[in-house]
Design a protein around this motif. Structure first.
Motif, mmCIF file in Angstrom:
data_model
loop_
_atom_site.group_PDB
_atom_site.id
_atom_site.type_symbol
_atom_site.label_atom_id
_atom_site.label_comp_id
_atom_site.label_asym_id
_atom_site.label_seq_id
_atom_site.Cartn_x
_atom_site.Cartn_y
_atom_site.Cartn_z
ATOM 1 N N ARG A 131 0.831 -1.211 0.000
ATOM 2 C CA ARG A 131 0.000 0.000 0.000
ATOM 3 C C ARG A 131 0.863 1.256 0.000
ATOM 4 O O ARG A 131 0.508 2.253 -0.639
ATOM 5 C CB ARG A 131 -0.914 -0.008 1.218
ATOM 6 C CG ARG A 131 -1.936 -1.128 1.219
ATOM 7 C CD ARG A 131 -3.008 -0.926 2.262
ATOM 8 N NE ARG A 131 -3.859 0.210 1.916
ATOM 9 C CZ ARG A 131 -4.976 0.513 2.558
ATOM 10 N NH1 ARG A 131 -5.365 -0.222 3.577
ATOM 11 N NH2 ARG A 131 -5.694 1.549 2.217
ATOM 12 N N LEU A 132 1.984 1.213 0.697
ATOM 13 C CA LEU A 132 2.844 2.388 0.759
ATOM 14 C C LEU A 132 3.456 2.693 -0.595
ATOM 15 O O LEU A 132 3.453 3.849 -1.051
ATOM 16 C CB LEU A 132 3.937 2.166 1.804
ATOM 17 C CG LEU A 132 4.813 3.371 2.145
ATOM 18 C CD1 LEU A 132 3.974 4.515 2.687
ATOM 19 C CD2 LEU A 132 5.872 2.974 3.167
ATOM 20 N N LEU A 133 3.987 1.681 -1.283
ATOM 21 C CA LEU A 133 4.595 1.910 -2.595
ATOM 22 C C LEU A 133 3.545 2.292 -3.622
ATOM 23 O O LEU A 133 3.768 3.185 -4.444
ATOM 24 C CB LEU A 133 5.346 0.654 -3.050
ATOM 25 C CG LEU A 133 6.050 0.775 -4.399
ATOM 26 C CD1 LEU A 133 7.108 1.875 -4.368
ATOM 27 C CD2 LEU A 133 6.690 -0.549 -4.806
ATOM 28 N N ARG A 134 2.414 1.645 -3.573
ATOM 29 C CA ARG A 134 1.350 1.976 -4.529
ATOM 30 C C ARG A 134 0.896 3.418 -4.386
ATOM 31 O O ARG A 134 0.759 4.162 -5.361
ATOM 32 C CB ARG A 134 0.186 1.019 -4.315
ATOM 33 C CG ARG A 134 -0.973 1.239 -5.275
ATOM 34 C CD ARG A 134 -2.205 1.647 -4.518
ATOM 35 N NE ARG A 134 -3.381 1.735 -5.368
ATOM 36 C CZ ARG A 134 -4.501 2.304 -4.994
ATOM 37 N NH1 ARG A 134 -4.614 2.819 -3.771
ATOM 38 N NH2 ARG A 134 -5.530 2.381 -5.818
ATOM 39 N N GLY A 135 0.675 3.878 -3.136
ATOM 40 C CA GLY A 135 0.273 5.257 -2.919
ATOM 41 C C GLY A 135 1.341 6.248 -3.334
ATOM 42 O O GLY A 135 1.042 7.304 -3.911
ATOM 43 N N SER A 136 2.605 5.917 -3.059
ATOM 44 C CA SER A 136 3.689 6.804 -3.443
ATOM 45 C C SER A 136 3.822 6.898 -4.959
ATOM 46 O O SER A 136 4.051 7.978 -5.510
ATOM 47 C CB SER A 136 5.006 6.312 -2.825
ATOM 48 O OG SER A 136 6.063 7.187 -3.122
ATOM 49 N N MET A 137 3.640 5.768 -5.655
ATOM 50 C CA MET A 137 3.725 5.784 -7.118
ATOM 51 C C MET A 137 2.571 6.560 -7.726
ATOM 52 O O MET A 137 2.753 7.287 -8.712
ATOM 53 C CB MET A 137 3.756 4.352 -7.660
ATOM 54 C CG MET A 137 5.043 3.603 -7.368
ATOM 55 S SD MET A 137 5.088 1.968 -8.142
ATOM 56 C CE MET A 137 5.083 2.409 -9.883
ATOM 57 N N LEU A 138 1.374 6.428 -7.171
ATOM 58 C CA LEU A 138 0.227 7.171 -7.703
ATOM 59 C C LEU A 138 0.429 8.671 -7.552
ATOM 60 O O LEU A 138 0.038 9.456 -8.428
ATOM 61 C CB LEU A 138 -1.051 6.734 -6.997
ATOM 62 C CG LEU A 138 -1.554 5.326 -7.314
ATOM 63 C CD1 LEU A 138 -2.829 5.021 -6.530
ATOM 64 C CD2 LEU A 138 -1.783 5.145 -8.813
ATOM 65 N N SER A 139 1.047 9.094 -6.451
ATOM 66 C CA SER A 139 1.303 10.525 -6.265
ATOM 67 C C SER A 139 2.392 11.025 -7.207
ATOM 68 O O SER A 139 2.366 12.177 -7.637
ATOM 69 C CB SER A 139 1.701 10.804 -4.812
ATOM 70 O OG SER A 139 2.936 10.184 -4.501
ATOM 71 N N GLN A 140 3.339 10.169 -7.557
ATOM 72 C CA GLN A 140 4.413 10.572 -8.464
ATOM 73 C C GLN A 140 3.956 10.611 -9.919
ATOM 74 O O GLN A 140 4.487 11.378 -10.716
ATOM 75 C CB GLN A 140 5.601 9.611 -8.338
ATOM 76 C CG GLN A 140 6.352 9.687 -7.020
ATOM 77 C CD GLN A 140 7.096 10.987 -6.847
ATOM 78 O OE1 GLN A 140 7.574 11.575 -7.810
ATOM 79 N NE2 GLN A 140 7.188 11.449 -5.607
ATOM 80 N N ARG A 141 2.978 9.789 -10.262
ATOM 81 C CA ARG A 141 2.545 9.710 -11.659
ATOM 82 C C ARG A 141 1.951 11.018 -12.159
ATOM 83 O O ARG A 141 1.938 11.293 -13.360
ATOM 84 C CB ARG A 141 1.520 8.585 -11.821
ATOM 85 C CG ARG A 141 2.149 7.202 -11.856
ATOM 86 C CD ARG A 141 1.108 6.103 -11.781
ATOM 87 N NE ARG A 141 0.123 6.211 -12.862
ATOM 88 C CZ ARG A 141 -0.869 5.340 -13.026
ATOM 89 N NH1 ARG A 141 -1.014 4.336 -12.178
ATOM 90 N NH2 ARG A 141 -1.712 5.480 -14.015
ATOM 91 N N GLY A 142 1.476 11.870 -11.261
ATOM 92 C CA GLY A 142 0.905 13.144 -11.682
ATOM 93 C C GLY A 142 1.884 14.294 -11.691
ATOM 94 O O GLY A 142 1.486 15.436 -11.970
ATOM 95 N N GLN A 143 3.162 14.026 -11.415
ATOM 96 C CA GLN A 143 4.149 15.091 -11.382
ATOM 97 C C GLN A 143 4.524 15.546 -12.798
ATOM 98 O O GLN A 143 4.360 14.808 -13.781
ATOM 99 C CB GLN A 143 5.407 14.622 -10.638
ATOM 100 C CG GLN A 143 5.153 14.236 -9.188
ATOM 101 C CD GLN A 143 4.692 15.415 -8.350
ATOM 102 O OE1 GLN A 143 5.171 16.531 -8.523
ATOM 103 N NE2 GLN A 143 3.745 15.161 -7.457
ATOM 104 N N ASP A 144 5.056 16.763 -12.876
ATOM 105 C CA ASP A 144 5.389 17.347 -14.179
ATOM 106 C C ASP A 144 6.480 16.566 -14.903
ATOM 107 O O ASP A 144 6.458 16.455 -16.132
ATOM 108 C CB ASP A 144 5.836 18.802 -13.995
ATOM 109 C CG ASP A 144 4.695 19.703 -13.529
ATOM 110 O OD1 ASP A 144 3.533 19.303 -13.726
ATOM 111 O OD2 ASP A 144 4.978 20.782 -12.976
ATOM 112 N N TYR A 145 7.445 16.034 -14.148
ATOM 113 C CA TYR A 145 8.544 15.342 -14.829
ATOM 114 C C TYR A 145 8.054 14.058 -15.510
ATOM 115 O O TYR A 145 8.619 13.628 -16.522
ATOM 116 C CB TYR A 145 9.676 15.029 -13.840
ATOM 117 C CG TYR A 145 9.393 13.926 -12.860
ATOM 118 C CD1 TYR A 145 9.685 12.601 -13.163
ATOM 119 C CD2 TYR A 145 8.838 14.198 -11.613
ATOM 120 C CE1 TYR A 145 9.437 11.582 -12.269
ATOM 121 C CE2 TYR A 145 8.588 13.193 -10.709
ATOM 122 C CZ TYR A 145 8.883 11.877 -11.036
ATOM 123 O OH TYR A 145 8.642 10.883 -10.147
ATOM 124 N N VAL A 146 7.001 13.439 -14.978
ATOM 125 C CA VAL A 146 6.442 12.256 -15.618
ATOM 126 C C VAL A 146 5.737 12.648 -16.916
ATOM 127 O O VAL A 146 5.875 11.973 -17.953
ATOM 128 C CB VAL A 146 5.470 11.543 -14.664
ATOM 129 C CG1 VAL A 146 4.808 10.361 -15.364
ATOM 130 C CG2 VAL A 146 6.203 11.073 -13.416
#
Length: 327
Positions: free
Chosen positions: A202-217
């Motif tokens: 759950r921790l990695l999944r939540g962290s990845m979901l928050s990163q997927r919306g970043q500008d660098y992605v």
């Protein structure tokens, strides 16, 4: 143009300020340095600099380092082997010899040297703690990566499995798995590792979901990079920070749970096995005669868990973006 005049700027505005050489700094009114600009540092470099100035983190690292050294150097430090019972002939039903010149912390009910068992018990606790945490970390990161990468029905299925595992109390789940797998150290490692899987997932999944919306992605995707390349090269490396912090904190829990399972008799081995939880089990019958047999392993478990907790909490604070402006 005289030497005291400044050249005009290209835009006709105010003259450009002189450039400062050397490290960037913020100067106060008295010309002194109010602070140093570390904006060029990486996240881990900044965290390491913060940890080195944190007395709580230093204390935690010292405790963990001592624990690891004792575990690694057990064959050198322990006066006797993990299964030796040098004082068996001296044990009586109503008398257990206390500390002496031959046995610094006395003997236990089986005639084993308590000091040697504490030292060898550190190795057993370290082995179970590290291997179970690595097992849980690998399984949790796999589930979290699949959920954060694919999304959709894969995310739904992975998270429902995680919810199912979280619906059962962790200790009860660990006891059930260890009882089914059999009484052995490996079953304890697997049981504790399985309990930790949903936490990391759950921790990695939540962290990845928050990163997927970043500008660098979005920028990487606009450049034509595939989802796999973006995920493995950018999203995943920037998402593992919280997972590493949690792994450090989980080590403390793993040591306690390993002792709890051994206390319940699920750790395998002989009753005289050199393991802190097993020592607590054996000490129950001698609490009135020799309370030190329960106090000493209990103190070792508490101090070790405290060390890992201090390191994990300090690392979490050092990596928290909200604390960067305070440093």
């Amino acid at each position: 143009m005289s030497a005291n005049e400044l050249p005009p700027t290209s835009g006709g505005g105010a003259a450009a300020a002189p450039l400062h050489t050397g490290p960037a700094s913020i100067h106060g009114a008295d010309g002194g340095t109010a602070g140093t600009d570390h904006s060029g540092e990486g996240v881990w470099s900044r965290a390491w600099r913060t940890l080195r100035r944190n007395p709580v983190a230093i204390g935690g690292f010292v405790i963990v380092a001592l624990f690891v050294l004792v575990a690694v150097l057990a064959p050198v430090l322990a006066p006797f082997g993990p299964s030796e019972l040098p004082g068996r002939a001296e044990i009586r039903p109503t008398h257990i010899p206390g500390p002496s010149s031959d046995y610094l912390l006395g003997l236990d009910r089986y005639g084993g040297d308590v000091l040697s068992k504490l030292i060898w018990g550190a190795r057993a606790s370290l082995l179970v703690g590290i291997l179970s945490t690595l097992f849980g970390l690998a399984g949790g990161m796999l589930l979290g990566l699949l959920a954060g990468w694919f999304g959709g029905w894969v995310d739904f299925a992975a998270m429902r499995l995680v919810d199912l595992m979280l619906s059962v109390p962790s200790l009860l789940l660990a006891v059930s798995i260890a009882a089914i797998a059999g009484q052995s150290q490996m079953s304890v490692i697997v049981a504790i590792g399985v309990v930790q899987v949903p936490i990391f997932a759950r921790l990695l999944r939540g962290s990845m979901l928050s990163q997927r919306g970043q500008d660098y992605v979005l920028a990487a995707s606009a450049l034509g990079l595939t989802r796999r390349a973006v995920t493995m090269s950018h999203v995943l490396p920037n998402s593992v920070g919280p997972v590493i912090v949690q792994a450090t904190l989980t080590l403390a829990t793993a040591v306690i749970e390993a002792a709890a399972l051994s206390f319940l008799g699920l750790g395998g081995g002989e009753p005289s096995t050199a393991e802190w939880g097993r020592m607590l089990t054996a000490a129950q019958q001698e609490l009135a005669v020799a309370p030190r047999l329960a106090i000493l392993p209990g103190v070792c478990i508490a101090i070790t868990a405290l060390g890992f907790t201090l390191v994990g909490e300090s690392l979490r604070e050092a990596l928290d973006p909200r604390n960067r402006t305070r440093r």
